[in-house]
Design a protein around this motif. Sequence first.
Motif, PDB file in Angstrom:
ATOM      1  N   ILE A   1       0.832  -1.205   0.000  1.00  0.00           N
ATOM      2  CA  ILE A   1       0.000   0.000   0.000  1.00  0.00           C
ATOM      3  C   ILE A   1       0.866   1.254   0.000  1.00  0.00           C
ATOM      4  N   ASN A   2       1.935   1.234   0.780  1.00  0.00           N
ATOM      5  CA  ASN A   2       2.814   2.402   0.899  1.00  0.00           C
ATOM      6  C   ASN A   2       3.910   2.435  -0.162  1.00  0.00           C
ATOM      7  N   ARG A   3       3.825   1.502  -1.127  1.00  0.00           N
ATOM      8  CA  ARG A   3       4.756   1.437  -2.263  1.00  0.00           C
ATOM      9  C   ARG A   3       6.205   1.229  -1.829  1.00  0.00           C
ATOM     10  N   GLU A   4       6.378   0.506  -0.739  1.00  0.00           N
ATOM     11  CA  GLU A   4       7.729   0.122  -0.338  1.00  0.00           C
ATOM     12  C   GLU A   4       8.216  -1.068  -1.161  1.00  0.00           C
ATOM     13  N   VAL A   5       7.264  -1.787  -1.763  1.00  0.00           N
ATOM     14  CA  VAL A   5       7.577  -2.830  -2.739  1.00  0.00           C
ATOM     15  C   VAL A   5       6.734  -2.551  -3.974  1.00  0.00           C
ATOM     16  N   GLU A   6       7.195  -3.032  -5.120  1.00  0.00           N
ATOM     17  CA  GLU A   6       6.489  -2.737  -6.365  1.00  0.00           C
ATOM     18  C   GLU A   6       5.344  -3.697  -6.628  1.00  0.00           C
ATOM     19  N   TYR A   7       5.559  -4.962  -6.302  1.00  0.00           N
ATOM     20  CA  TYR A   7       4.570  -5.990  -6.626  1.00  0.00           C
ATOM     21  C   TYR A   7       3.993  -6.596  -5.351  1.00  0.00           C
ATOM     22  N   ILE A   8       2.702  -6.929  -5.412  1.00  0.00           N
ATOM     23  CA  ILE A   8       2.072  -7.524  -4.234  1.00  0.00           C
ATOM     24  C   ILE A   8       2.651  -8.911  -3.950  1.00  0.00           C
ATOM     25  N   SER A   9       3.179  -9.550  -4.980  1.00  0.00           N
ATOM     26  CA  SER A   9       3.809 -10.861  -4.778  1.00  0.00           C
ATOM     27  C   SER A   9       5.019 -10.765  -3.853  1.00  0.00           C
ATOM     28  N   ASP A  10       5.582  -9.562  -3.726  1.00  0.00           N
ATOM     29  CA  ASP A  10       6.752  -9.373  -2.863  1.00  0.00           C
ATOM     30  C   ASP A  10       6.408  -9.466  -1.373  1.00  0.00           C
ATOM     31  N   VAL A  11       5.118  -9.376  -1.027  1.00  0.00           N
ATOM     32  CA  VAL A  11       4.742  -9.432   0.389  1.00  0.00           C
ATOM     33  C   VAL A  11       4.108 -10.771   0.758  1.00  0.00           C
ATOM     34  N   ILE A  12       4.058 -11.697  -0.188  1.00  0.00           N
ATOM     35  CA  ILE A  12       3.519 -13.026   0.106  1.00  0.00           C
ATOM     36  C   ILE A  12       4.558 -13.831   0.879  1.00  0.00           C
ATOM     37  N   ILE A  13       4.117 -14.476   1.949  1.00  0.00           N
ATOM     38  CA  ILE A  13       5.026 -15.309   2.735  1.00  0.00           C
ATOM     39  C   ILE A  13       4.484 -16.733   2.800  1.00  0.00           C
ATOM     40  N   ASP A  14       5.387 -17.681   2.996  1.00  0.00           N
ATOM     41  CA  ASP A  14       4.990 -19.082   3.120  1.00  0.00           C
ATOM     42  C   ASP A  14       4.404 -19.346   4.503  1.00  0.00           C
ATOM     43  N   THR A  15       3.557 -20.352   4.585  1.00  0.00           N
ATOM     44  CA  THR A  15       3.023 -20.805   5.866  1.00  0.00           C
ATOM     45  C   THR A  15       3.494 -22.242   6.094  1.00  0.00           C
ATOM     46  N   PRO A  16       3.331 -22.769   7.294  1.00  0.00           N
ATOM     47  CA  PRO A  16       3.721 -24.162   7.541  1.00  0.00           C
ATOM     48  C   PRO A  16       2.884 -25.179   6.766  1.00  0.00           C
ATOM     49  N   ILE A  17       1.809 -24.725   6.134  1.00  0.00           N
ATOM     50  CA  ILE A  17       0.910 -25.626   5.412  1.00  0.00           C
ATOM     51  C   ILE A  17       1.273 -25.620   3.930  1.00  0.00           C
TER      52      ILE A  17
ATOM     53  N   LYS B   1      -7.194   0.855  -2.775  1.00  0.00           N
ATOM     54  CA  LYS B   1      -7.952  -0.401  -2.817  1.00  0.00           C
ATOM     55  C   LYS B   1      -8.022  -0.942  -4.239  1.00  0.00           C
ATOM     56  N   THR B   2      -8.223  -0.059  -5.205  1.00  0.00           N
ATOM     57  CA  THR B   2      -8.268  -0.488  -6.606  1.00  0.00           C
ATOM     58  C   THR B   2      -6.946  -1.113  -7.018  1.00  0.00           C
ATOM     59  N   ARG B   3      -5.848  -0.521  -6.568  1.00  0.00           N
ATOM     60  CA  ARG B   3      -4.519  -1.065  -6.878  1.00  0.00           C
ATOM     61  C   ARG B   3      -4.348  -2.456  -6.261  1.00  0.00           C
ATOM     62  N   ILE B   4      -4.861  -2.644  -5.050  1.00  0.00           N
ATOM     63  CA  ILE B   4      -4.794  -3.958  -4.404  1.00  0.00           C
ATOM     64  C   ILE B   4      -5.604  -4.980  -5.197  1.00  0.00           C
ATOM     65  N   PHE B   5      -6.840  -4.615  -5.568  1.00  0.00           N
ATOM     66  CA  PHE B   5      -7.701  -5.537  -6.306  1.00  0.00           C
ATOM     67  C   PHE B   5      -7.056  -5.950  -7.631  1.00  0.00           C
ATOM     68  N   ASN B   6      -6.534  -4.974  -8.357  1.00  0.00           N
ATOM     69  CA  ASN B   6      -5.911  -5.268  -9.651  1.00  0.00           C
ATOM     70  C   ASN B   6      -4.694  -6.168  -9.492  1.00  0.00           C
ATOM     71  N   ALA B   7      -3.951  -5.960  -8.411  1.00  0.00           N
ATOM     72  CA  ALA B   7      -2.759  -6.779  -8.173  1.00  0.00           C
ATOM     73  C   ALA B   7      -3.140  -8.204  -7.770  1.00  0.00           C
ATOM     74  N   LEU B   8      -4.175  -8.342  -6.960  1.00  0.00           N
ATOM     75  CA  LEU B   8      -4.603  -9.674  -6.519  1.00  0.00           C
ATOM     76  C   LEU B   8      -5.053 -10.533  -7.697  1.00  0.00           C
ATOM     77  N   LYS B   9      -5.698  -9.907  -8.674  1.00  0.00           N
ATOM     78  CA  LYS B   9      -6.191 -10.654  -9.836  1.00  0.00           C
ATOM     79  C   LYS B   9      -5.066 -11.338 -10.600  1.00  0.00           C
ATOM     80  N   LYS B  10      -3.866 -10.781 -10.530  1.00  0.00           N
ATOM     81  CA  LYS B  10      -2.743 -11.288 -11.314  1.00  0.00           C
ATOM     82  C   LYS B  10      -1.953 -12.380 -10.598  1.00  0.00           C
ATOM     83  N   LEU B  11      -2.288 -12.656  -9.345  1.00  0.00           N
ATOM     84  CA  LEU B  11      -1.517 -13.633  -8.583  1.00  0.00           C
ATOM     85  C   LEU B  11      -1.770 -15.057  -9.075  1.00  0.00           C
ATOM     86  N   ASP B  12      -0.735 -15.853  -9.008  1.00  0.00           N
ATOM     87  CA  ASP B  12      -0.816 -17.253  -9.420  1.00  0.00           C
ATOM     88  C   ASP B  12      -1.365 -18.082  -8.264  1.00  0.00           C
ATOM     89  N   ALA B  13      -2.668 -18.293  -8.278  1.00  0.00           N
ATOM     90  CA  ALA B  13      -3.321 -19.062  -7.219  1.00  0.00           C
ATOM     91  C   ALA B  13      -4.637 -19.607  -7.745  1.00  0.00           C
TER      92      ALA B  13
END
Length: 226
Positions: free
Chosen positions: A67-83, A106-118
Amino acid sequence: MDDLKNKFWAIGGGKGGVGKSIMSLMLGTSLSRQGKKVILVDADLGGSNLHTLTGIRYPMHTLADFINREVEYISDVIIDTPIDNMRLICGADDILGIANPKYTQKTRIFNALKKLDADYIILDLGAGTSFTSVDFFLYASNKIVVLTPEVTSIQNAYGFIKAALYRRLNNAFKEYPECVELVKRASASVKNDHIDSVEKLKAALSSIGEDHEKTLTAVLDELNIN
């Protein structure tokens, strides 16, 4: 289009402590065990704790970084879980104002989420009827409202669904001031000049134009409200 429609699930409800995060985690775990690629998104920006439930004490990255543009892509903030097959985007509650992102954010978040590989993206929403929670809820094609058999929980769940309906109708009729005024009368708690049922709102909209009644019906079908 169908894949995108089935991809997003929002877990919401008006009251805190009813099990929204637990429901999100259980749904994500079940899907991941079926071999599906799942991303959980902690969209409770003012009180995030989904990372704690997944066994992560101190997340290295959160949605606030995107949100604060400290990273360019939302994929950069995805972390693994134990599952296996399940990853997480943590919310953030340590930055003033982060619970109320701007519409453009919010629009930027929505647009970024759509592009995630999931295969599935599960949005764990915060309590209450803030624009942020309601907008995330409306964004997802698949919606679950969590409540418990308590009067306060039922009241809050009803209020949440009602808020989502009127938020969606305001957006649908934004080009038609007369319709927006009718929606305002329906959503107001003031008894004077209040439209107190969906049928009365439908009749009032129909008097302006048949297409407006059809729009209302489409929104009700979208939210599965009758």
